[in-house]
Design a protein around this motif. Structure first.
Motif, PDB file in Angstrom:
ATOM      1  N   LEU A  92       0.830  -1.205   0.000  1.00 28.01           N
ATOM      2  CA  LEU A  92       0.000   0.000   0.000  1.00 28.01           C
ATOM      3  C   LEU A  92       0.867   1.258   0.000  1.00 28.01           C
ATOM      4  CD1 LEU A  92      -2.765   1.373   0.140  1.00 28.01           C
ATOM      5  CD2 LEU A  92      -2.654   1.134   2.630  1.00 28.01           C
ATOM      6  N   ARG A  93       1.936   1.258   0.778  1.00 29.17           N
ATOM      7  CA  ARG A  93       2.829   2.434   0.796  1.00 29.17           C
ATOM      8  C   ARG A  93       3.371   2.738  -0.598  1.00 29.17           C
ATOM      9  NH1 ARG A  93       4.353  -0.064   5.665  1.00 29.17           N
ATOM     10  NH2 ARG A  93       3.725   1.190   7.452  1.00 29.17           N
ATOM     11  N   VAL A  94       3.739   1.695  -1.330  1.00 31.12           N
ATOM     12  CA  VAL A  94       4.232   1.873  -2.698  1.00 31.12           C
ATOM     13  C   VAL A  94       3.115   2.418  -3.583  1.00 31.12           C
ATOM     14  CG1 VAL A  94       5.078   0.641  -4.729  1.00 31.12           C
ATOM     15  CG2 VAL A  94       6.001   0.095  -2.470  1.00 31.12           C
ATOM     16  N   ARG A  95       1.926   1.876  -3.452  1.00 29.58           N
ATOM     17  CA  ARG A  95       0.795   2.294  -4.287  1.00 29.58           C
ATOM     18  C   ARG A  95       0.365   3.726  -3.976  1.00 29.58           C
ATOM     19  NH1 ARG A  95      -1.836   3.844  -7.726  1.00 29.58           N
ATOM     20  NH2 ARG A  95      -3.789   3.039  -8.518  1.00 29.58           N
ATOM     21  N   LEU A  96       0.494   4.150  -2.728  1.00 29.34           N
ATOM     22  CA  LEU A  96       0.066   5.497  -2.336  1.00 29.34           C
ATOM     23  C   LEU A  96       0.945   6.590  -2.946  1.00 29.34           C
ATOM     24  CD1 LEU A  96      -0.851   5.039   1.438  1.00 29.34           C
ATOM     25  CD2 LEU A  96      -2.419   5.427  -0.467  1.00 29.34           C
ATOM     26  N   LYS A  97       2.116   6.222  -3.446  1.00 30.60           N
ATOM     27  CA  LYS A  97       2.999   7.212  -4.066  1.00 30.60           C
ATOM     28  C   LYS A  97       2.465   7.657  -5.420  1.00 30.60           C
ATOM     29  CE  LYS A  97       7.033   5.686  -1.573  1.00 30.60           C
ATOM     30  NZ  LYS A  97       8.329   5.040  -1.620  1.00 30.60           N
ATOM     31  N   GLU A  98       1.565   6.882  -6.008  1.00 30.22           N
ATOM     32  CA  GLU A  98       0.940   7.219  -7.284  1.00 30.22           C
ATOM     33  C   GLU A  98      -0.507   7.636  -7.021  1.00 30.22           C
ATOM     34  OE1 GLU A  98       1.185   3.725  -9.655  1.00 30.22           O
ATOM     35  OE2 GLU A  98       3.292   3.395  -9.167  1.00 30.22           O
ATOM     36  N   PRO A  99      -1.103   8.396  -7.937  1.00 30.14           N
ATOM     37  CA  PRO A  99      -2.513   8.755  -7.730  1.00 30.14           C
ATOM     38  C   PRO A  99      -3.410   7.528  -7.882  1.00 30.14           C
ATOM     39  CG  PRO A  99      -1.698   9.655  -9.806  1.00 30.14           C
ATOM     40  CD  PRO A  99      -0.530   9.039  -9.111  1.00 30.14           C
ATOM     41  N   PRO A 100      -4.603   7.576  -7.289  1.00 33.41           N
ATOM     42  CA  PRO A 100      -5.517   6.443  -7.428  1.00 33.41           C
ATOM     43  C   PRO A 100      -5.979   6.274  -8.881  1.00 33.41           C
ATOM     44  CG  PRO A 100      -6.552   8.229  -6.211  1.00 33.41           C
ATOM     45  CD  PRO A 100      -5.132   8.621  -6.438  1.00 33.41           C
ATOM     46  N   ASP A 101      -6.587   5.144  -9.177  1.00 32.36           N
ATOM     47  CA  ASP A 101      -6.999   4.817 -10.545  1.00 32.36           C
ATOM     48  C   ASP A 101      -7.935   5.864 -11.134  1.00 32.36           C
ATOM     49  OD1 ASP A 101      -5.487   2.533 -10.377  1.00 32.36           O
ATOM     50  OD2 ASP A 101      -7.175   1.292  -9.715  1.00 32.36           O
ATOM     51  N   ASP A 102      -8.832   6.400 -10.322  1.00 32.11           N
ATOM     52  CA  ASP A 102      -9.788   7.376 -10.841  1.00 32.11           C
ATOM     53  C   ASP A 102      -9.286   8.810 -10.709  1.00 32.11           C
ATOM     54  OD1 ASP A 102      -9.934   7.719  -8.140  1.00 32.11           O
ATOM     55  OD2 ASP A 102     -12.115   7.609  -8.017  1.00 32.11           O
ATOM     56  N   GLY A 103      -8.036   8.988 -10.348  1.00 33.85           N
ATOM     57  CA  GLY A 103      -7.484  10.329 -10.161  1.00 33.85           C
ATOM     58  C   GLY A 103      -7.899  10.873  -8.807  1.00 33.85           C
ATOM     59  N   GLY A 104      -7.697  12.150  -8.604  1.00 35.87           N
ATOM     60  CA  GLY A 104      -8.076  12.756  -7.336  1.00 35.87           C
ATOM     61  C   GLY A 104      -7.125  12.384  -6.223  1.00 35.87           C
ATOM     62  N   LEU A 105      -7.663  12.334  -5.026  1.00 36.27           N
ATOM     63  CA  LEU A 105      -6.879  12.036  -3.828  1.00 36.27           C
ATOM     64  C   LEU A 105      -7.262  10.678  -3.278  1.00 36.27           C
ATOM     65  CD1 LEU A 105      -7.229  15.496  -2.063  1.00 36.27           C
ATOM     66  CD2 LEU A 105      -5.282  14.682  -3.377  1.00 36.27           C
ATOM     67  N   TRP A 106      -6.328  10.093  -2.549  1.00 39.67           N
ATOM     68  CA  TRP A 106      -6.621   8.833  -1.880  1.00 39.67           C
ATOM     69  C   TRP A 106      -7.607   9.088  -0.743  1.00 39.67           C
ATOM     70  CZ3 TRP A 106      -5.706   4.097  -3.466  1.00 39.67           C
ATOM     71  CH2 TRP A 106      -4.690   3.880  -4.384  1.00 39.67           C
ATOM     72  N   THR A 107      -8.614   8.256  -0.654  1.00 38.40           N
ATOM     73  CA  THR A 107      -9.584   8.329   0.431  1.00 38.40           C
ATOM     74  C   THR A 107      -9.638   6.975   1.121  1.00 38.40           C
ATOM     75  OG1 THR A 107     -11.425   7.611  -0.953  1.00 38.40           O
ATOM     76  CG2 THR A 107     -11.004  10.006  -0.832  1.00 38.40           C
ATOM     77  N   SER A 108     -10.309   6.929   2.245  1.00 35.49           N
ATOM     78  CA  SER A 108     -10.462   5.664   2.964  1.00 35.49           C
ATOM     79  C   SER A 108     -11.164   4.626   2.103  1.00 35.49           C
ATOM     80  CB  SER A 108     -11.262   5.889   4.248  1.00 35.49           C
ATOM     81  OG  SER A 108     -10.631   6.823   5.066  1.00 35.49           O
ATOM     82  N   ALA A 109     -12.182   5.058   1.358  1.00 38.49           N
ATOM     83  CA  ALA A 109     -12.928   4.121   0.515  1.00 38.49           C
ATOM     84  C   ALA A 109     -12.045   3.580  -0.609  1.00 38.49           C
ATOM     85  CB  ALA A 109     -14.163   4.813  -0.058  1.00 38.49           C
TER      86      ALA A 109
END
Length: 190
Positions: A92-109
């Motif tokens: 998850l730490r590695v994945r959080l360095k990139e934006p989420p699939d739908d763009g925007g910001l990472w959220t809990s959901a």
């Protein structure tokens, strides 16, 4: 009167009760110590505020397993974390360095959806997404977006200029010597 096995002497039970740093363990040893001294279940229930049935269960646990059976046993129940394991948090730490699939910001959901995909589950609770973000050292960094219906700075300034400001002076009250609704009356005696 309940029978208490002689795993510890009455004095040793009292010592464990008095010296325990854990409140739950101290209360359990208190109940067993009182039973070992010869008090009845009803008396011990009254002194410790435990239900008689719970005191019977404590006594049975103590008699079967000894002093190790008293106290809060939930922490050592052998279960491990089911979702937030260290290797998954590293991914998850590695994945959080990139934006989420739908763009925007990472959220809990979004993090919960990522965890569900990685674990092969249908769904992971949004709360677990928040806990994963916190475990990765993340925190809320951006303020909430501005309301699109709010006034622009120019509109706000124009409103301030045209709005009626209340006076700082205290309003004067209008005093009257007599009531306007009824004739004057005398309170003196005749």
């Amino acid at each position: 009167m309940a029978t208490i096995a002689a795993h510890l002497s009455v004095d040793a039970l009292r010592e464990r009760y008095v010296s325990s740093s854990n409140a739950r363990e101290a209360r359990h040893f208190h109940a067993i110590w009182l039973l070992a001294k010869g008090h009845t279940l009803g008396e011990v229930a009254e002194m410790t505020s435990f239900a008689q049935r719970w005191i019977e269960q404590l006594a049975a646990r103590y008699n079967a397993e000894g002093p190790e059976a008293l106290g809060d046993l939930r922490r050592g129940n052998g279960s491990t974390a089911t979702v937030l394991k260290p290797d998954l948090l590293d991914e998850l730490r590695v994945r959080l360095k990139e934006p989420p699939d739908d763009g925007g910001l990472w959220t809990s959901a979004k993090v919960a959806a990522f965890l569900a995909r990685e674990l092969g589950l249908e769904k992971v609770a949004v709360q677990r997404g928040w806990e994963a973000l916190k475990a990765c050292g993340m925190s809320i960094q951006a303020p909430r977006p501005k309301n699109p219906k709010s006034a622009s700075p120019e509109e706000a300034a124009a409103f301030k200029k045209t709005s009626k400001r209340p006076s700082r002076r205290k309003p004067r009250s209008i005093r009257s010597d007599r009531s306007m609704s009824s004739p004057a009356t005398s309170t003196g005696s005749a």
